[in-house]
Write a protein that holds these residues in place. Sequence first.
Motif, PDB file in Angstrom:
ATOM      1  N   THR A  10       0.894  -1.072   0.085  1.00  0.00           N
ATOM      2  CA  THR A  10      -0.005   0.139   0.017  1.00  0.00           C
ATOM      3  C   THR A  10       0.961   1.173  -0.152  1.00  0.00           C
ATOM      4  O   THR A  10       2.137   1.187   0.172  1.00  0.00           O
ATOM      5  N   LYS A  11       0.264   2.379  -0.241  1.00  0.00           N
ATOM      6  CA  LYS A  11       1.113   3.553  -0.355  1.00  0.00           C
ATOM      7  C   LYS A  11       1.423   3.969   1.068  1.00  0.00           C
ATOM      8  O   LYS A  11       2.578   4.614   1.122  1.00  0.00           O
ATOM      9  N   ALA A  12       0.737   3.603   2.208  1.00  0.00           N
ATOM     10  CA  ALA A  12       1.213   3.896   3.582  1.00  0.00           C
ATOM     11  C   ALA A  12       2.413   3.268   3.749  1.00  0.00           C
ATOM     12  O   ALA A  12       3.306   3.440   4.593  1.00  0.00           O
ATOM     13  N   GLU A  13       2.223   1.707   3.438  1.00  0.00           N
ATOM     14  CA  GLU A  13       3.480   0.865   3.517  1.00  0.00           C
ATOM     15  C   GLU A  13       4.903   1.403   2.561  1.00  0.00           C
ATOM     16  O   GLU A  13       5.850   1.492   3.492  1.00  0.00           O
ATOM     17  N   ILE A  14       4.644   1.847   1.528  1.00  0.00           N
ATOM     18  CA  ILE A  14       5.871   2.447   1.073  1.00  0.00           C
ATOM     19  C   ILE A  14       6.082   3.745   1.680  1.00  0.00           C
ATOM     20  O   ILE A  14       7.475   4.050   1.952  1.00  0.00           O
ATOM     21  N   ALA A  15       5.255   4.505   2.121  1.00  0.00           N
ATOM     22  CA  ALA A  15       5.580   5.792   2.698  1.00  0.00           C
ATOM     23  C   ALA A  15       6.495   5.379   4.111  1.00  0.00           C
ATOM     24  O   ALA A  15       7.368   6.207   4.534  1.00  0.00           O
TER      25      ALA A  15
END
Length: 217
Positions: A10-15
């Motif tokens: 997810t984008k949150a995991e990447i962030a």
Amino acid sequence: MTPTSSAKRTKAEIAAEMLEAAIVNCDLQPGTVVAEADLMEMLGLGRTPVREALVRLSSENLVRLGRAGIVIPELNAMTMLKLLELREPIERLSIQKATQRLNSTDMDRFAQILDQLAPLPNDDRAGFMTLLRQIHGAVAEASKNEFILSTMKTTQGLSRRFWRYYATDQDQEFCTALYCAMLRGLISGDAVAPVQKSEELMTYLRDFTRRQMEALV
């Protein structure tokens, strides 16, 4: 289990991964206060994934969230010694359970990390930090105990950052040898050597941390 590909994260995991790397590598300087908008611009991501990442990193002690902004914790040797008090028994347990429960997928992952770690130049701090994060995650996952994994996350990030900030090439050479021996022991099914190498590492880290305290006096 191999690391999750970018396409599946997810984008949150990447962030969270990008922010953790920036904090551990001290691209975000210890003791500074940063604005959420600045992090959004740095990561090229929106408010929601950045906020989710910050909540996660807050639970891992890598940031402090307050009205004034996002605080990047200062480097503190006494805090590191306290973290080592927790880290030592947790890592010992993690390795012990990993040797009992690891499977062929775990061994393949250890081998992949070892293939990258063994030839890594001693001055490549960023590369070492990336592999160190993978080692900690791989061992915790091989333990097949999700509580070990979650507990290790509360100690590892700040510990890695402290070491990254002060380590020399000689420190990295010493640690690389220990981690390589630990990985080879896990791959071979040795129940004794990986624990011994972990104990050597903890002794080294305590001495390393005390040296930094003495240098600041």
